[in-house]
Design a protein around this motif. Sequence first.
Motif, PDB file in Angstrom:
ATOM      1  N   VAL A 159       6.280  -4.312 -17.148  1.00 19.04           N
ATOM      2  CA  VAL A 159       5.209  -3.326 -17.237  1.00 19.04           C
ATOM      3  C   VAL A 159       5.446  -2.279 -16.149  1.00 19.04           C
ATOM      4  N   SER A 160       5.290  -1.015 -16.511  1.00 17.11           N
ATOM      5  CA  SER A 160       5.401   0.079 -15.541  1.00 17.11           C
ATOM      6  C   SER A 160       4.097   0.850 -15.526  1.00 17.11           C
ATOM      7  N   PHE A 161       3.730   1.343 -14.342  1.00 18.78           N
ATOM      8  CA  PHE A 161       2.473   2.066 -14.177  1.00 18.78           C
ATOM      9  C   PHE A 161       2.577   2.969 -12.956  1.00 18.78           C
ATOM     10  N   PRO A 162       1.800   4.046 -12.953  1.00 18.82           N
ATOM     11  CA  PRO A 162       1.832   4.966 -11.804  1.00 18.82           C
ATOM     12  C   PRO A 162       1.290   4.310 -10.530  1.00 18.82           C
ATOM     13  N   LEU A 163       1.908   4.621  -9.423  1.00 16.81           N
ATOM     14  CA  LEU A 163       1.457   4.115  -8.127  1.00 16.81           C
ATOM     15  C   LEU A 163      -0.010   4.457  -7.890  1.00 16.81           C
ATOM     16  N   ASP A 164      -0.431   5.635  -8.307  1.00 15.53           N
ATOM     17  CA  ASP A 164      -1.820   6.067  -8.111  1.00 15.53           C
ATOM     18  C   ASP A 164      -2.826   5.260  -8.929  1.00 15.53           C
ATOM     19  N   ASP A 165      -2.349   4.533  -9.944  1.00 12.96           N
ATOM     20  CA  ASP A 165      -3.248   3.712 -10.764  1.00 12.96           C
ATOM     21  C   ASP A 165      -3.533   2.339 -10.149  1.00 12.96           C
ATOM     22  N   ILE A 166      -2.931   2.059  -9.006  1.00 13.38           N
ATOM     23  CA  ILE A 166      -3.131   0.754  -8.370  1.00 13.38           C
ATOM     24  C   ILE A 166      -4.425   0.757  -7.571  1.00 13.38           C
ATOM     25  N   HIS A 167      -5.295  -0.174  -7.888  1.00 18.04           N
ATOM     26  CA  HIS A 167      -6.518  -0.380  -7.102  1.00 18.04           C
ATOM     27  C   HIS A 167      -6.173  -1.204  -5.872  1.00 18.04           C
ATOM     28  N   SER A 168      -5.440  -2.301  -6.068  1.00 15.14           N
ATOM     29  CA  SER A 168      -4.978  -3.131  -4.952  1.00 15.14           C
ATOM     30  C   SER A 168      -3.738  -3.897  -5.397  1.00 15.14           C
ATOM     31  N   ALA A 169      -2.885  -4.219  -4.431  1.00 17.99           N
ATOM     32  CA  ALA A 169      -1.677  -4.989  -4.703  1.00 17.99           C
ATOM     33  C   ALA A 169      -1.340  -5.793  -3.459  1.00 17.99           C
ATOM     34  N   LYS A 170      -0.893  -7.014  -3.679  1.00 17.08           N
ATOM     35  CA  LYS A 170      -0.477  -7.842  -2.540  1.00 17.08           C
ATOM     36  C   LYS A 170       0.571  -8.838  -2.986  1.00 17.08           C
ATOM     37  N   ARG A 210       0.608  -9.631  -6.964  1.00 17.89           N
ATOM     38  CA  ARG A 210      -0.605  -9.559  -7.791  1.00 17.89           C
ATOM     39  C   ARG A 210      -1.116  -8.128  -7.680  1.00 17.89           C
ATOM     40  N   VAL A 211      -1.317  -7.493  -8.838  1.00 13.36           N
ATOM     41  CA  VAL A 211      -1.708  -6.086  -8.867  1.00 13.36           C
ATOM     42  C   VAL A 211      -2.973  -5.929  -9.704  1.00 13.36           C
ATOM     43  N   ALA A 212      -3.951  -5.239  -9.149  1.00 11.62           N
ATOM     44  CA  ALA A 212      -5.157  -4.853  -9.889  1.00 11.62           C
ATOM     45  C   ALA A 212      -5.074  -3.355 -10.117  1.00 11.62           C
ATOM     46  N   LEU A 213      -5.201  -2.947 -11.379  1.00  5.16           N
ATOM     47  CA  LEU A 213      -5.074  -1.540 -11.744  1.00  5.16           C
ATOM     48  C   LEU A 213      -6.439  -0.899 -11.963  1.00  5.16           C
ATOM     49  N   LEU A 252      -2.406  -7.893 -13.180  1.00  7.97           N
ATOM     50  CA  LEU A 252      -1.031  -8.288 -13.456  1.00  7.97           C
ATOM     51  C   LEU A 252      -0.535  -9.183 -12.322  1.00  7.97           C
ATOM     52  N   GLN A 253       0.373 -10.086 -12.660  1.00  5.82           N
ATOM     53  CA  GLN A 253       1.008 -10.912 -11.636  1.00  5.82           C
ATOM     54  C   GLN A 253       2.403 -11.265 -12.105  1.00  5.82           C
ATOM     55  N   THR A 309       0.797  -1.225   0.000  1.00  6.22           N
ATOM     56  CA  THR A 309       0.000   0.000   0.000  1.00  6.22           C
ATOM     57  C   THR A 309       0.833   1.280   0.000  1.00  6.22           C
ATOM     58  N   ARG A 310       2.100   1.164   0.382  1.00  6.83           N
ATOM     59  CA  ARG A 310       2.943   2.351   0.533  1.00  6.83           C
ATOM     60  C   ARG A 310       4.157   2.243  -0.386  1.00  6.83           C
ATOM     61  N   GLU A 311       4.754   3.366  -0.718  1.00  5.67           N
ATOM     62  CA  GLU A 311       5.956   3.346  -1.559  1.00  5.67           C
ATOM     63  C   GLU A 311       6.999   2.402  -0.975  1.00  5.67           C
ATOM     64  N   LYS A 312       7.196   2.471   0.339  1.00  2.48           N
ATOM     65  CA  LYS A 312       8.243   1.660   0.950  1.00  2.48           C
ATOM     66  C   LYS A 312       7.958   0.161   0.826  1.00  2.48           C
ATOM     67  N   ASP A 313       6.698  -0.240   0.674  1.00  2.00           N
ATOM     68  CA  ASP A 313       6.379  -1.654   0.462  1.00  2.00           C
ATOM     69  C   ASP A 313       6.934  -2.130  -0.880  1.00  2.00           C
ATOM     70  N   PHE A 314       6.831  -1.273  -1.900  1.00  2.00           N
ATOM     71  CA  PHE A 314       7.304  -1.646  -3.232  1.00  2.00           C
ATOM     72  C   PHE A 314       8.831  -1.694  -3.293  1.00  2.00           C
ATOM     73  N   VAL A 315       9.488  -0.987  -2.387  1.00  2.00           N
ATOM     74  CA  VAL A 315      10.945  -1.053  -2.275  1.00  2.00           C
ATOM     75  C   VAL A 315      11.335  -2.304  -1.489  1.00  2.00           C
ATOM     76  N   ALA A 316      10.726  -2.482  -0.339  1.00  2.00           N
ATOM     77  CA  ALA A 316      11.089  -3.580   0.564  1.00  2.00           C
ATOM     78  C   ALA A 316      10.836  -4.962  -0.033  1.00  2.00           C
ATOM     79  N   TRP A 317       9.814  -5.096  -0.865  1.00  2.00           N
ATOM     80  CA  TRP A 317       9.432  -6.410  -1.377  1.00  2.00           C
ATOM     81  C   TRP A 317       9.798  -6.613  -2.836  1.00  2.00           C
TER      82      TRP A 317
END
Length: 186
Positions: free
Chosen positions: A147-158, A111-114, A125-126, A97-105
């Motif tokens: 694939v690259s996309f803006p962080l704000d375009d993410i509906h959910s990611a896990k 799995r990302v829903a846009l 995407l997965q 959910t946070r920028e630091k999550d995308f760095v740490a993991w």
Amino acid sequence: MTDIARIAQIVEPEAKALGFDLVRVIVFGKSEVGDEEVTLQVMAERPETGQLVIEDCAALSHRISDALDALEDQGEVLIGEAYRLEVSSPGIDRPLTREKDFVAWAGHEARVALKAPVEGNRKSLQGDLVGIDGETVTLIDKKSGQVSFPLDDIHSAKLVLTDRLIAATRPLDSSGVDEILEEQED
């Protein structure tokens, strides 16, 4: 309609007061959880471990309940109907959910829903998370490649539960595991 941003504004200082980082605040409707009440779900973590133990969840739950009740007594109703408060650790297949999550993991499968489609009109995407650069997240999707996309375009990611993820995480407290294993063998 429930104002999640306002609720997060109330919850975050309560989490910080206990030394926790807020991961996510979300409200699930009755139909989403198949229950009679809506659920206010709060995920938080200890920054040093990325986890919460049951006592941490209970302490945060009490603080949040007290803060929401105090606001309600002052006339500010944040959730207009009966609801259940659920406080938890994000778990091993945690939401991102946070920028630091995308760095740490980075390097782990996600799995990302846009909100808006990318790469061949795809919203789901997965694949392996490359990371984040500024406000742009990059993922090596199993079907579309990088694939690259803006962080704000993410509906959910896990994160996706994989052997690599399991190896990268470990329980906060594993005391007593040997006794449980011995009991199971008997």
